[in-house]
Design an enzyme around this catalytic site. Structure first.
Site, PDB file in Angstrom:
ATOM      1  N   ASP A 192     -10.852   8.914   3.802  1.00  0.00           N
ATOM      2  CA  ASP A 192      -9.974   8.137   2.926  1.00  0.00           C
ATOM      3  C   ASP A 192      -9.227   9.059   1.962  1.00  0.00           C
ATOM      4  OD1 ASP A 192     -11.782   6.450   4.212  1.00  0.00           O
ATOM      5  OD2 ASP A 192     -11.764   5.004   2.571  1.00  0.00           O
TER       6      ASP A 192
ATOM      7  N   HIS B 117      -6.609   8.099  -0.450  1.00  0.00           N
ATOM      8  CA  HIS B 117      -6.495   7.467  -1.769  1.00  0.00           C
ATOM      9  C   HIS B 117      -5.559   8.215  -2.717  1.00  0.00           C
ATOM     10  CE1 HIS B 117      -9.059   4.028  -1.355  1.00  0.00           C
ATOM     11  NE2 HIS B 117     -10.104   4.755  -0.969  1.00  0.00           N
TER      12      HIS B 117
ATOM     13  N   ASP C 238      -6.837   3.587   4.087  1.00  0.00           N
ATOM     14  CA  ASP C 238      -6.921   3.798   2.643  1.00  0.00           C
ATOM     15  C   ASP C 238      -6.153   5.050   2.231  1.00  0.00           C
ATOM     16  OD1 ASP C 238      -8.433   1.527   2.581  1.00  0.00           O
ATOM     17  OD2 ASP C 238     -10.184   2.432   1.628  1.00  0.00           O
TER      18      ASP C 238
ATOM     19  N   ASN D 120      -8.902  -1.318   4.236  1.00  0.00           N
ATOM     20  CA  ASN D 120      -8.877  -2.500   3.379  1.00  0.00           C
ATOM     21  C   ASN D 120      -7.823  -2.376   2.284  1.00  0.00           C
ATOM     22  OD1 ASN D 120     -10.884  -0.485   2.396  1.00  0.00           O
ATOM     23  ND2 ASN D 120     -11.113  -1.908   0.677  1.00  0.00           N
ATOM     24  N   HIS D 121      -7.483  -1.156   1.855  1.00  0.00           N
ATOM     25  CA  HIS D 121      -6.451  -1.007   0.827  1.00  0.00           C
ATOM     26  C   HIS D 121      -5.050  -1.245   1.386  1.00  0.00           C
ATOM     27  CE1 HIS D 121      -8.651   0.358  -2.821  1.00  0.00           C
ATOM     28  NE2 HIS D 121      -9.603   0.498  -1.908  1.00  0.00           N
TER      29      HIS D 121
ATOM     30  N   HIS E 152     -14.222   4.271   4.360  1.00  0.00           N
ATOM     31  CA  HIS E 152     -14.463   3.084   3.538  1.00  0.00           C
ATOM     32  C   HIS E 152     -15.489   3.288   2.427  1.00  0.00           C
ATOM     33  CE1 HIS E 152     -14.444  -1.034   2.321  1.00  0.00           C
ATOM     34  NE2 HIS E 152     -15.665  -1.290   2.750  1.00  0.00           N
TER      35      HIS E 152
END
Length: 263
Positions: A16, A18, A46, A72-73, A212
Site C-alpha cells: 500500500d 498511501h 490504496d 478499499n481507499h 490492506h
C-alpha cells in the site's frame, strides 16, 4: 472485475502506497527499475490517503509500466466523488481523503477524470504470469475462497456477489487468526490439518499477495503461499517492493506445495 497480466521483465509487487510518492521513487531507483526491459510495477491498491503526494500517486495510473488492483481507499474515493453521497464523502475524508479538499480546482478536476477514466475500472483481483512462468494472484485484503479458481469464477459472473467484493477489499480475519497462532521451532504456525486448508493455502495458484493491513515494519509477512505486503509506509516504515520471481526462488517454502511462515 478480474484482470490478467503477462510480464516479460521483473514483476515488482508494491504494498500500500498511501501517497508516499517520493519513497516510491527512491525504491525504484535503488532497484534499477527498467520498464524498457519489461519490468512492471503492480500495486495492491490504496494508492492514496494519509501521505503527502496523493495526486502524484494517482498519476501513476497513466504510465504503461504501472498496474494496480482496487483497494478499499479507491472504493471510498469512487463512492465519494462519483456516487455523490455526502455520507460517502465524510467517510472517505475520515479515512484520509481530506487531501482532496486542499487541491486547486483544476487538480480536483484531474482527480475526477482519473476516477472516471481509470480508477472505476480497476479490477478486484489480478492474475499475473511472470517471466519465470509463476502464476501470482493479487487481491487487496483477502482472496475469500481457498481455491483461486473459485474466486475467478465469482468475478467472471455477470453480477458478482457484493458481499464477496466487499470482503476482497476489507477482510482481515484470516490474517489476524494466522498472526495469533503459536509458532513452532522454525517459526512455522502450529496449524491443524483443517486449519491449514482453511487459513494459509490457496489452491491453484503459486502465490497470493495482499496488502490492506499495515504490519508496522514486519512486511513481507506470510505463511503457506500467502504473503502480505503493507508495511505501514505512511507511518514511516519502508515501502515494500517485492520481486515476485526472486522471492519464490529464495523462499521455496512459499510455493503452492509447502507450508512455512516467514516475515
Amino acid at each position: 472485475m478480474l484482470s490478467y497480466l503477462h510480464v516479460t521483465g521483473r514483476t515488482l509487487i508494491m504494498g500500500d502506497l498511501h501517497g508516499c510518492y517520493q519513497q516510491l521513487l527512491t525504491r525504484l531507483s535503488r532497484l534499477d527499475f527498467a520498464p524498457e526491459q519489461g519490468d512492471r510495477l503492480i500495486a495492491l491498491g490504496d494508492l492514496t490517503d494519509r501521505g503527502a503526494d496523493n495526486l502524484a500517486c494517482l498519476r501513476l495510473l497513466r504510465q504503461p509500466w504501472f498496474h494496480s488492483i482496487r483497494g478499499n481507499h479507491e472504493q471510498l474515493m469512487l463512492l465519494a466523488l462519483l456516487g455523490g453521497s455526502r455520507h460517502a464523502r465524510q467517510l472517505w475524508f475520515s479515512n484520509g481523503g481530506c487531501w482532496y479538499e486542499q487541491l486547486a480546482e483544476i487538480e480536483q478536476a484531474e482527480v475526477m477524470a482519473l476516477c472516471q477514466e481509470r480508477i472505476q475500472h480497476l479490477s478486484y483481483a489480478m492474475e499475473i504470469t511472470s517471466r519465470d512462468r509463476h502464476r501470482i494472484g493479487l487481491v487487496h485484503a483477502d482472496p475469500v475462497f481457498n481455491q483461486w479458481q473459485q474466486l475467478v469464477e465469482c468475478l467472471r459472473a455477470p453480477s458478482p456477489d457484493p458481499a464477496i467484493l466487499e470482503q476482497l477489499l476489507w477482510q482481515r480475519e484470516r490474517l489476524n487468526q494466522l498472526r495469533q497462532l503459536p509458532r513452532g521451532p522454525h517459526h512455522t504456525p502450529c496449524l491443524s490439518k483443517t486449519d491449514h486448508f482453511d487459513l494459509d493455502r490457496i489452491a491453484g495458484i503459486d502465490l497470493v499477495c495482499m496488502g490492506h493491513t499495515p504490519l508496522s515494519g514486519e512486511a513481507p509477512w506470510g505463511t503457506g503461499n500467502m504473503l502480505w505486503l503493507d508495511n505501514g509506509t505512511c507511518a514511516g516504515f519502508e515501502l515494500v517492493l517485492l520481486d515476485a520471481d526472486d522471492w519464490l526462488k529464495h523462499h521455496p517454502q512459499s510455493s503452492a506445495t509447502n507450508t512455512h511462515a516467514y516475515g
